[in-house]
Design an enzyme around this catalytic site. Structure first.
Site, PDB file in Angstrom:
ATOM      1  N   ARG A  25    -112.382  52.698 -68.080  1.00 58.77           N
ATOM      2  CA  ARG A  25    -112.343  52.590 -66.621  1.00 58.77           C
ATOM      3  C   ARG A  25    -113.621  53.291 -66.166  1.00 58.77           C
ATOM      4  NH1 ARG A  25    -106.846  50.955 -66.099  1.00 58.77           N
ATOM      5  NH2 ARG A  25    -105.494  52.002 -67.537  1.00 58.77           N
TER       6      ARG A  25
ATOM      7  N   ASP B  34    -106.637  44.219 -62.233  1.00 62.51           N
ATOM      8  CA  ASP B  34    -107.142  44.242 -60.855  1.00 62.51           C
ATOM      9  C   ASP B  34    -108.427  45.051 -60.678  1.00 62.51           C
ATOM     10  OD1 ASP B  34    -105.701  46.520 -61.375  1.00 62.51           O
ATOM     11  OD2 ASP B  34    -104.540  46.490 -59.523  1.00 62.51           O
TER      12      ASP B  34
ATOM     13  N   THR C 146    -103.728  42.084 -68.996  1.00 65.19           N
ATOM     14  CA  THR C 146    -103.025  43.338 -68.694  1.00 65.19           C
ATOM     15  C   THR C 146    -101.552  43.152 -69.016  1.00 65.19           C
ATOM     16  OG1 THR C 146    -102.162  44.733 -66.910  1.00 65.19           O
ATOM     17  CG2 THR C 146    -103.011  42.609 -66.237  1.00 65.19           C
TER      18      THR C 146
ATOM     19  N   ASP D  13     -99.250  44.449 -67.484  1.00 62.91           N
ATOM     20  CA  ASP D  13     -98.457  44.607 -66.258  1.00 62.91           C
ATOM     21  C   ASP D  13     -98.052  43.288 -65.583  1.00 62.91           C
ATOM     22  OD1 ASP D  13     -98.527  47.299 -66.562  1.00 62.91           O
ATOM     23  OD2 ASP D  13    -100.080  47.667 -65.073  1.00 62.91           O
TER      24      ASP D  13
ATOM     25  N   ASP E 150     -99.359  41.845 -63.198  1.00 67.24           N
ATOM     26  CA  ASP E 150     -99.394  42.027 -61.742  1.00 67.24           C
ATOM     27  C   ASP E 150    -100.571  41.292 -61.096  1.00 67.24           C
ATOM     28  OD1 ASP E 150    -101.240  43.638 -62.979  1.00 67.24           O
ATOM     29  OD2 ASP E 150    -100.952  45.357 -61.655  1.00 67.24           O
TER      30      ASP E 150
HETATM   31  O1  F6P Z   1    -102.393  48.592 -68.621  1.00 63.07           O
HETATM   32  C1  F6P Z   1    -101.758  48.876 -67.419  1.00 63.07           C
HETATM   33  C2  F6P Z   1    -101.066  50.165 -67.550  1.00 63.07           C
HETATM   34  O2  F6P Z   1    -100.315  50.001 -68.682  1.00 63.07           O
HETATM   35  C3  F6P Z   1    -100.177  50.673 -66.440  1.00 63.07           C
HETATM   36  O3  F6P Z   1     -98.905  50.142 -66.405  1.00 63.07           O
HETATM   37  C4  F6P Z   1    -100.181  52.154 -66.679  1.00 63.07           C
HETATM   38  O4  F6P Z   1     -99.880  52.868 -65.551  1.00 63.07           O
HETATM   39  C5  F6P Z   1    -101.574  52.386 -67.095  1.00 63.07           C
HETATM   40  O5  F6P Z   1    -101.985  51.200 -67.746  1.00 63.07           O
HETATM   41  C6  F6P Z   1    -101.811  53.583 -67.910  1.00 63.07           C
HETATM   42  O6  F6P Z   1    -103.045  53.485 -68.502  1.00 63.07           O
HETATM   43  P1  F6P Z   1    -103.959  54.646 -69.028  1.00 63.07           P
HETATM   44  O7  F6P Z   1    -103.100  55.526 -69.838  1.00 63.07           O
HETATM   45  O8  F6P Z   1    -104.980  53.919 -69.826  1.00 63.07           O
HETATM   46  O9  F6P Z   1    -104.527  55.307 -67.833  1.00 63.07           O
END
Ligand code: F6P
Length: 329
Positions: free
Chosen positions: A78, A109, A132, A134, A136
């Site tokens: 990220r 997203d 993903t 999710d 979503d």
């Molecule tokens: O990939 C999406 C997700 O699994 C979310 O549901 C979760 O909140 C998040 O990633 C957590 O990701 P990380 O531990 O990489 O911050």
């Protein structure tokens, strides 16, 4: 497919949380590029790799033996720098330096938000592939990784149910979904949960307590409540469990947070095929001169949706909520 526009070289990256099937999507993009005589660059660590110029040219053979692997061989991140216009300008300059004239981003997203800004500020062609767990993302019935994650969750909760039944305990199982309840809703139905708590539906503690009271009376011996990580009914699942224990002292409660096991593992057949189809479609969209779109699947047909729409609309299936309510009696 005839490449009748200017795409000669493209780049591919994975960004945000990893998801099973991302490798199958990378493989598909790389091989579809090779098939169309388009040069392809792998970009490492998502948008970080664009800014730091960590990319390398790949060919059809570079992606052998990855279709069955979880995670992402390109790694993911990220990237805060890409949130600034300066960061995106550096990224754009590196793309131009390598004569890359189209970008395919695989992620969720956050990934799509970055891609949209890059395209808007530098008029750079981008296509998104939804990757993903999710699910979503609007404009696709399924995102890559969701099916595998669901199967992992169902397998884990089935095991928890053994203890729930043997000890007559109530389990709160937290599943992933920071802002969304797709995993919770679908896995909850699949494991026969008594309640499913998701951020999209404000269920209210009262309904939960009533359900538990009713179940005690009717002699239900196993009780699983599936809670989406992003649900706002309690501060968190532990606080929620404490509160319920206080209100319903008849229950012996345990909490289980499934965590990142949900993101790992070999992708299911469904995810591999989905990723393969989406990779082909993404490259073909760039070849056709399209941009700022996401490739999705609706009613088993490939469908392109604007990236902005893909991240701003909700798609929770109200009918599943109804089904769950009926079946939990
Ligand atoms: O990939 C999406 C997700 O699994 C979310 O549901 C979760 O909140 C998040 O990633 C957590 O990701 P990380 O531990 O990489 O911050």
């Amino acid at each position: 497919m005839k490449n009748n526009n200017t795409i000669r070289t493209l780049g591919v990256l994975t960004s945000g949380g990893d998801a099973p099937g991302m490798n199958a999507a990378i493989r598909s993009v790389v091989r579809t590029s090779a098939y169309n005589n388009i040069k392809c660059f792998s970009i490492y660590k998502g948008y970080d790799g664009l800014i730091n110029d960590t990319m390398s040219e790949v060919n059809a053979r570079s992606v052998k033996d990855i279709i069955n692997k979880g995670g992402t061989i390109l790694q993911s991140a990220r990237c805060d720098e890409f949130r600034s216009a300066k960061g995106r300008e550096e990224a754009y300059n590196n793309l131009k330096k390598r004569n890359i004239d189209g970008l395919i981003v695989i992620g969720g997203d956050g990934t799509f938000t970055g891609a949209t800004l890059l395209e808007k500020e530098h008029n750079f062609p981008v296509i998104g592939i939804p990757g993903t767990i999710d699910n979503d993302i609007f404009g696709t019935d399924y995102t890559i990784g969701y099916d595998t994650a669901l199967n992992t969750v169902v397998d884990a909760i089935d095991k928890i149910r053994d203890t729930s039944t043997s000890h007559n305990r109530l389990f709160f199982v937290e599943v992933m979904g920071r802002n969304s309840g797709h995993i919770a809703l679908n896995s909850g139905i699949a494991v026969g949960a008594v309640e499913i708590l998701i951020p999209e539906e404000k269920l209210g503690l009262d309904k939960l307590l009533k359900t538990l009271e009713r179940n005690k009376k009717t002699g239900k011996s196993s009780n699983i409540v599936v809670v989406a990580e992003g649900d706002t009914i309690g501060k968190n699942v532990f606080e929620l469990a404490k509160y319920v224990e206080k209100k319903s002292p008849n229950y012996e409660i345990r909490v289980s947070v499934l965590g990142h096991i949900q993101r790992g593992g070999s992708p299911s057949c469904f995810d591999r095929v989905l990723a393969s189809r989406m990779g082909v479609s993404a490259v073909e969209a760039l070849i056709e001169g399209k941009s700022n779109l996401m490739t999705g699947i609706l009613n088993n047909k490939i469908h392109l949706t604007s990236l902005t729409e893909a991240i701003t609309q909700n798609k929770i299936n109200e009918n599943l909520i109804r089904v769950s309510n009926i079946l939990a009696t």
